[in-house]
Each structure stands twice: as C-alpha cells, then as structure tokens.
Design an enzyme around this catalytic site. Structure first.
Site, short mmCIF file in Angstrom:
data_model
loop_
_atom_site.label_atom_id
_atom_site.label_comp_id
_atom_site.label_asym_id
_atom_site.label_seq_id
_atom_site.Cartn_x
_atom_site.Cartn_y
_atom_site.Cartn_z
N THR A 1 0.82 -1.21 0.00
CA THR A 1 0.00 0.00 0.00
C THR A 1 0.86 1.26 0.00
OG1 THR A 1 -1.58 1.26 1.35
CG2 THR A 1 -0.10 -0.20 2.52
N ASP A 2 0.27 2.36 -0.48
CA ASP A 2 0.96 3.65 -0.41
C ASP A 2 1.01 4.21 1.00
OD1 ASP A 2 -1.74 4.28 -0.15
OD2 ASP A 2 -1.77 5.77 -1.76
N GLU A 3 0.21 3.65 1.92
CA GLU A 3 0.15 4.18 3.27
C GLU A 3 1.46 3.99 4.04
OE1 GLU A 3 -3.47 3.72 5.52
OE2 GLU A 3 -4.56 3.13 3.71
N TYR B 1 -2.10 -0.29 10.95
CA TYR B 1 -2.19 -0.98 9.66
C TYR B 1 -0.97 -0.69 8.80
CZ TYR B 1 -3.25 -1.44 4.71
OH TYR B 1 -3.16 -1.71 3.37
N LYS C 1 2.11 -3.17 7.43
CA LYS C 1 2.43 -3.38 6.01
C LYS C 1 3.86 -2.95 5.71
CE LYS C 1 0.39 -4.68 3.00
NZ LYS C 1 0.32 -6.06 2.44
#
Length: 352
Positions: free
Chosen positions: A132-134, A158, A162
């Site tokens: 993810t970009d997060e 989260y 990741k």
C-alpha cells in the site's frame, strides 16, 4: 500454475477472476476467510477446474509447504492482509499477526520450496508482494506524490504492519536471493469491495436511506485506482518486473473524500433517484475524525509506465460509474456480506 494468497478478498478476488478470464493457467487460491474474505466473489469459478480453493492461513507454514510441494507453482502473489485502518486502531494485534508474522511464515515456506527447485524453475520463479501507499505516511497539499524512493513513515497500526511486511520481503531478497517483486498501490475501488470502506459504504448507505458518514471536514485526499487497473498492473509486474524492485501503482486520480461522496450521490440521483425526489447528498453527515488520520496520499506511477508501459485504463469518472452500477446490479452479493457482525461493527465505528 500460480498460487494466490488472499484470493477471496477484494483485490485478490478480482485478480483471480481477471486472471482466469484471460488465461487458462490454473490458480491455487489460498484464503483464511476472515470477515472480508467471501467465496461468493468466486461463485462463477465453482465449475472451473483451473481454480482450486484452499481455506488456509498464510501463517500456517506446514500447510503452505504441502501446497507448494504438491502444486509446484511458478509464482506466488501475496494479497493476504488485514487492511482496514479503523480496525487496526481498535484491534492492532490481528494486523501484526497476519501482516507481519503471516508474511514471515509465508516467506519461509516459499524460500524452502524455491531453494529445492531445479535450476531453470528456480530462475523463473517469482514472489510478488502486494502492498500500500500508506507505508509512506502522509503528504501536504504541495508535496510531490510518493515515489518508490520515498522513505517509509507509516502512521497507523495498519500501515506500520504493512511497512514491516515490505521490509521482510526486501530482506529475504537481499539475504537469501529470493526473487521478489513489490507493488505499493493507492486506494482501490470497484466490484466486490467489502462495505466498510468509503465508496461501497456510501453507495449502500445511500440506497438504504442511512447517513453518509464523513470523517472530519472530508478534505482528506486520496489517489483512487480502479481495482481492475490494479490487477492489470500486477500481471504486468509479474511478467516483466525487475527482481528486487518496487513499483508504485496509482490511478492519477486525486480526490477529496467529500468530492468522492458527492460524485456518488450525483450518479445515484441520475440512475436511481430517491422516491421522495430529494438529493442523496442530503444524507451526508459529518462524524468525528479518526485518530492520526493522514491528510493526503498521492502516487507517482511513472516508473511503472516508463519501465513496463503500464497506464490505468479507467478515469475516476468512468470507474466510479461502473462501480455504482455494479452494486445496484449485485444486491444478492451485498446481502450475503452485510451480516449482523458487520452491522454491529458499523454501528460501533460510526454510531447507530
């Protein structure tokens, strides 16, 4: 043959469906079937001998080892993850267990399998990790979009879990030589999306006459990627991506959350008007912002375009219209996933 983990979830399920629609190469589909895993998504594959579904946890190294030895896939694509920020805030332990410990066990099972392959099969094998970009943190309104060279600054349980999984994948490549590829995507939307995320939640609440909850001022900006574009990017990276490399996958569609909700309301006003003639936007309700809410994500996907020639096929306007229509046309699927447990969670998160 390929092995897909998390293939009954939103992105993984779409990937499996698209793969088998375009190829006769079989898929071993491994999914734990947590609340967001849904075999109804795969119903059209029930009689397809090229699809083998196995209910299993990526943390179960023994089961994974047996599956790899039996089916001998040429690639593993890892979609399996706990992925909802709000749930990670209230229950971070599951995110550490699945996204960190689970990824570690998956990597170890794959490494043991890959190590014993014949030389040609070993050279051809790939492990593709979907992220993810997060992991990059948050951006201001004037910052350049996230590039693959941005440092990791995760801000939620989260995104931290990741980020940890991404680091494990990188380390298994550099330490053990495992042939890995990593993709970091922006916010996905489209068919089969579990209705806890913004877009499906708004569509279903609008149709049910319920409030449309907007966190804070609704000006949090995200880059929106139609899920089938994401699937095509993963296929492209799997085919020709450079080993050990990361590829950002984005839709070039930066939108504020409030603008997304208003767009959905406008489409519904057009194709499924309310019986009382009122606008769906009248159902918008502002709720307290979540802790540590990142203000803006944006993806620079030029590396993927430059090296592999990939671009998204959908604009946000075409993709969101397809998405709204899909939910209108698939009420049986919606009814099956919106269980009592889901309704309890929504009530707890957003208020009754």
């Amino acid at each position: 043959m390929i092995l897909v983990t998390g293939g009954a979830g939103f992105i993984g399920g779409n990937f499996v469906l698209d793969w088998l629609a375009q190829s006769d190469e079989p898929v071993i589909n491994v999914d734990k079937l947590t609340y967001a895993g849904n075999t109804d998504t795969l119903k059209s594959l029930a009689q397809n001998p090229a699809h083998v579904f196995v209910r299993a946890d990526i943390g179960d190294r023994e089961v994974l080892g047996k599956l790899l030895a039996e089916h001998r896939p040429r690639a593993v694509i890892n979609f399996a993850a706990e992925s909802h920020v709000d749930r990670s805030i209230t229950g971070p332990g599951e995110f550490i267990q699945t996204n960190v410990v689970g990824t570690f066990n998956l990597l170890e099972a794959v490494r043991a399998y890959w190590t014993d392959l014949p030389a040609d099969d070993k050279a051809a094998f790939r492990f593709l990790h979907v992220s993810t970009d997060e992991v990059y943190g948050t951006l201001s309104a004037t910052d350049a979009p996230f590039a693959e060279t941005n440092r990791y600054e995760p801000n939620s349980p989260y995104s931290a879990s990741k980020a940890a999984s991404d680091h494990l994948v990188r380390a298994w490549h550099h330490t053990y030589g495992l042939p890995v590829l990593t993709t970091n995507c922006s916010n996905n939307y489209g068919p089969y999306h579990f209705p806890e995320k913004l877009i499906p939640l708004v569509i279903l609440n609008a149709l049910a006459g319920k409030p449309l909850p907007i966190y804070g001022d609704g000006q949090q900006i995200r880059d929106w990627l139609y899920v089938k574009d994401h699937c095509s990017a993963i296929r492209r990276v799997l085919q020709d991506g450079r080993l050990g490399e990361t590829y950002n996958v984005g839709g070039w569609n930066e939108k504020a959350n409030l603008d997304v909700v208003n767009t959905i309301c406008s489409i519904l006003d057009e194709i499924k008007p309310r019986a009382d003639g009122a606008a769906y936007a009248s159902q918008i309700t502002y709720v307290q912002d979540r802790p540590g809410h990142d203000r803006r994500y944006a993806i620079d996907a030029r590396k993927l375009e430059r090296e592999l020639g990939w671009k998204p096929a959908e604009t946000f306007e075409t993709g969101i219209r397809k998405t709204v229509q899909w939910y209108l046309d698939n009420q049986d699927w919606v009814g099956n996933v919106t269980s009592g447990a889901y309704r309890d969670w929504v009530a707890q998160q957003y208020g009754a």
